[in-house]
Design a protein around this motif. Structure first.
Motif, PDB file in Angstrom:
ATOM      1  N   ASN A 109     -48.817  16.776 -49.334  1.00 57.97           N
ATOM      2  CA  ASN A 109     -47.695  16.970 -48.432  1.00 57.97           C
ATOM      3  C   ASN A 109     -47.715  15.930 -47.324  1.00 57.97           C
ATOM      4  N   LEU A 110     -48.922  15.598 -46.841  1.00 60.93           N
ATOM      5  CA  LEU A 110     -49.059  14.601 -45.791  1.00 60.93           C
ATOM      6  C   LEU A 110     -48.771  13.202 -46.327  1.00 60.93           C
ATOM      7  N   VAL A 111     -49.296  12.920 -47.525  1.00 61.33           N
ATOM      8  CA  VAL A 111     -49.085  11.598 -48.124  1.00 61.33           C
ATOM      9  C   VAL A 111     -47.599  11.366 -48.383  1.00 61.33           C
ATOM     10  N   ALA A 112     -46.860  12.437 -48.625  1.00 65.06           N
ATOM     11  CA  ALA A 112     -45.427  12.317 -48.909  1.00 65.06           C
ATOM     12  C   ALA A 112     -44.595  12.077 -47.657  1.00 65.06           C
ATOM     13  N   SER A 113     -45.244  11.965 -46.516  1.00 66.99           N
ATOM     14  CA  SER A 113     -44.499  11.768 -45.267  1.00 66.99           C
ATOM     15  C   SER A 113     -44.647  10.338 -44.779  1.00 66.99           C
ATOM     16  N   TYR A 114     -45.351  10.148 -43.685  1.00 66.35           N
ATOM     17  CA  TYR A 114     -45.456   8.824 -43.073  1.00 66.35           C
ATOM     18  C   TYR A 114     -46.068   7.777 -44.003  1.00 66.35           C
ATOM     19  N   PRO A 115     -47.169   8.070 -44.726  1.00 64.91           N
ATOM     20  CA  PRO A 115     -47.720   7.058 -45.646  1.00 64.91           C
ATOM     21  C   PRO A 115     -46.723   6.601 -46.704  1.00 64.91           C
ATOM     22  N   THR A 116     -45.932   7.539 -47.232  1.00 61.33           N
ATOM     23  CA  THR A 116     -44.934   7.154 -48.232  1.00 61.33           C
ATOM     24  C   THR A 116     -43.839   6.301 -47.600  1.00 61.33           C
ATOM     25  N   SER A 172     -35.286   6.897 -37.335  1.00 64.58           N
ATOM     26  CA  SER A 172     -35.505   5.952 -38.417  1.00 64.58           C
ATOM     27  C   SER A 172     -36.305   6.629 -39.533  1.00 64.58           C
ATOM     28  N   ILE A 173     -36.385   5.977 -40.693  1.00 65.57           N
ATOM     29  CA  ILE A 173     -37.150   6.530 -41.812  1.00 65.57           C
ATOM     30  C   ILE A 173     -38.624   6.695 -41.420  1.00 65.57           C
ATOM     31  N   THR A 174     -39.165   5.726 -40.699  1.00 65.86           N
ATOM     32  CA  THR A 174     -40.562   5.828 -40.269  1.00 65.86           C
ATOM     33  C   THR A 174     -40.759   7.004 -39.324  1.00 65.86           C
ATOM     34  N   GLN A 175     -39.814   7.226 -38.422  1.00 64.69           N
ATOM     35  CA  GLN A 175     -39.914   8.366 -37.503  1.00 64.69           C
ATOM     36  C   GLN A 175     -39.773   9.696 -38.238  1.00 64.69           C
ATOM     37  N   VAL A 176     -38.893   9.737 -39.251  1.00 67.29           N
ATOM     38  CA  VAL A 176     -38.798  10.942 -40.089  1.00 67.29           C
ATOM     39  C   VAL A 176     -40.135  11.189 -40.786  1.00 67.29           C
ATOM     40  N   ILE A 231     -46.229  15.754 -39.256  1.00 68.68           N
ATOM     41  CA  ILE A 231     -46.619  16.836 -38.346  1.00 68.68           C
ATOM     42  C   ILE A 231     -46.383  18.190 -39.001  1.00 68.68           C
ATOM     43  N   MET A 232     -45.216  18.358 -39.638  1.00 70.75           N
ATOM     44  CA  MET A 232     -44.928  19.632 -40.301  1.00 70.75           C
ATOM     45  C   MET A 232     -45.896  19.875 -41.450  1.00 70.75           C
ATOM     46  N   GLY A 233     -46.180  18.828 -42.226  1.00 69.00           N
ATOM     47  CA  GLY A 233     -47.120  18.979 -43.334  1.00 69.00           C
ATOM     48  C   GLY A 233     -48.498  19.378 -42.861  1.00 69.00           C
ATOM     49  N   ALA A 234     -48.965  18.782 -41.756  1.00 72.10           N
ATOM     50  CA  ALA A 234     -50.282  19.135 -41.201  1.00 72.10           C
ATOM     51  C   ALA A 234     -50.290  20.590 -40.749  1.00 72.10           C
ATOM     52  N   SER A 265     -37.388  20.399 -31.891  1.00 71.40           N
ATOM     53  CA  SER A 265     -37.073  20.650 -33.296  1.00 71.40           C
ATOM     54  C   SER A 265     -38.279  20.395 -34.193  1.00 71.40           C
ATOM     55  N   VAL A 266     -38.994  19.296 -33.938  1.00 70.80           N
ATOM     56  CA  VAL A 266     -40.192  18.994 -34.734  1.00 70.80           C
ATOM     57  C   VAL A 266     -41.247  20.075 -34.523  1.00 70.80           C
ATOM     58  N   LEU A 267     -41.412  20.535 -33.283  1.00 68.60           N
ATOM     59  CA  LEU A 267     -42.372  21.604 -32.998  1.00 68.60           C
ATOM     60  C   LEU A 267     -41.998  22.879 -33.741  1.00 68.60           C
ATOM     61  N   LEU A 268     -40.721  23.252 -33.702  1.00 60.46           N
ATOM     62  CA  LEU A 268     -40.293  24.481 -34.386  1.00 60.46           C
ATOM     63  C   LEU A 268     -40.468  24.362 -35.896  1.00 60.46           C
ATOM     64  N   MET A 269     -40.182  23.199 -36.461  1.00 59.32           N
ATOM     65  CA  MET A 269     -40.404  23.019 -37.899  1.00 59.32           C
ATOM     66  C   MET A 269     -41.889  23.136 -38.238  1.00 59.32           C
ATOM     67  N   ALA A 270     -42.744  22.608 -37.356  1.00 58.61           N
ATOM     68  CA  ALA A 270     -44.182  22.734 -37.577  1.00 58.61           C
ATOM     69  C   ALA A 270     -44.611  24.197 -37.514  1.00 58.61           C
TER      70      ALA A 270
END
Length: 390
Positions: free
Chosen positions: A141-148, A235-239, A245-248, A296-301
């Motif tokens: 889940n983490l690899v599918a975020s920022y690293p991807t 941006s895509i990188t910020q997404v 964060i949500m994956g963690a 929003s990011v906090l609530l999704m986490a």
């Protein structure tokens, strides 16, 4: 058995990756092949529904053939083949077909490990072992975020998917050579899926299983991307960073839930409390839909953390499954858990299409509200369940 479980865990890393990586490809697939958010919701939903439908034959295969051949063959054909098809996709239809194939490939890997836990380890440890496998595997889940997102920026999404096809084939080969099948249960009792469905205790658990994983699975798997792009212009990188964060948080929640049933002496109230909190956070996200990107990011986490009760719900249902039907039992539970995400993706894709002209926040308010209501309904039904402790 240890080496085999490690390889199965790697396979589950891939499974977690494939259910979540579309969120960071939204802009690239839209630009390169004209895929809309509705197209990607359909493709993501297809992954989950195909994955869920496969639980019925996978359950039979685990009981009759064993986890080694079941997981290795399906991951080689579906996982590696689907990723290769995705790498050469030129239309949204190709993406949908690739995701369907990948769903087939990923369908047995977690249940193969749960089958081994149920057969080879004491029942009291099932929830903890299930949570550990789910938590460690959720590194995908983490690899599918920022690293991807970084990989796509560096080499492009086609090369990224081609590399994943090669990795999937290697992991499938590893399963074939390292996993040992548990001894088959010799019994005079014959059983089928119908016998499981006759168990009244399961029918108060299955509805919550259907809706509990859907919010975090659907948000992390797709809707976090379009939501943050459309409302906050990230941006895509910020997404990728936000979904990291949500994956963690989802991984942390899985580890937190794992031992709670033994610490508190109850499964029912651990599960019910966590899911009611998840429904509350979804409601707050609706109310504060465009207040602040960090809120929003906090609530999704927090939704990801509180909605991570999957292994404990699995253990609750597992307690009512006879030994000779373990394979079909755990896959039935998984069918509802993962199938719920697939149904939710189809429903939310339609919700998005129906509300997109009502303003930028309307589709996401409706989607998050839908999740809040369905989880609350699942909790009401679950109130009538019978607690179980091994």
């Amino acid at each position: 058995m240890q080496a085999g479980l490690v390889i199965l865990c790697l396979a589950y890393v891939l499974s977690q990756f494939f259910r979540a990586f579309l969120a960071v490809l939204t802009a690239d697939l839209g630009r390169d092949i004209g895929a809309t958010p509705e197209d990607l919701a359909f493709a993501s939903g297809l992954w989950f529904l195909i994955f869920a439908a496969m639980q019925i034959p996978v359950g039979w295969a685990l009981d009759q053939v064993g986890p080694r051949r079941t997981a290795a063959i399906l991951l080689m054909i579906g996982g590696a083949g689907g990723a290769a098809l995705f790498a050469v996709a030129t239309t949204p239809l190709h993406v949908a077909l690739a995701m369907a194939l990948i769903g087939i490939g990923c369908s047995p890997v977690l249940m193969a490990s749960y089958f081994i836990f149920a057969r080879e380890f004491p029942p009291a440890k099932f929830a903890t072992l299930a949570a550990v496998m789910l938590g460690v595997g959720s590194v995908g889940n983490l690899v599918a975020s920022y690293p991807t997102a970084l990989a796509v920026e560096w080499v492009g999404w086609r090369a990224t998917l081609a590399g994943l096809a090669i990795i999937s084939a290697g992991v499938a080969a590893g399963i074939w050579f390292t996993v040992n099948d548990p001894k088959r249960v010799e019994t005079e009792h014959k059983g089928s899926l119908i016998d499981l469905l006759k168990e009244p205790a399961l029918w108060t658990i299955l509805p919550l299983m259907l809706v509990a994983y859907a919010p975090s699975g659907a948000l992390r798997g797709l809707w976090a991307g379009p939501y943050l792009l459309d409302i906050f212009g990230l941006s895509i990188t910020q997404v990728g960073q936000a979904t990291l964060i949500m994956g963690a948080a989802m991984i942390a929640g899985t580890f937190a839930y794992g031992p709670l049933d033994r610490l508190l002496g109850t499964r029912k109230w651990v599960i019910l409390g966590g899911n009611l909190i998840s429904s509350l956070f979804l409601l707050l996200l609706c109310l504060w839909i465009d207040d602040s990107v960090w809120l929003s990011v906090l609530l999704m986490a927090l939704i990801g953390f509180s909605g991570a009760a999957f292994p404990v719900i699995m253990a609750h249902g597992r307690a009512f499954i006879p030994p000779h039907l373990v394979g079909r039992g755990v896959t039935l539970l998984n069918l509802f858990g993962v199938g719920g995400v697939g149904l939710a993706q189809f429903a939310t894709g339609r919700i998005h299409a129906a509300t997109v002209d009502m303003g930028p926040t309307a589709p996401y308010t409706a989607i998050f509200g839908f999740f809040a209501i369905t989880v609350a309904i699942g909790c009401v039904i679950y109130l009538f369940s019978r607690d179980s402790m091994d």
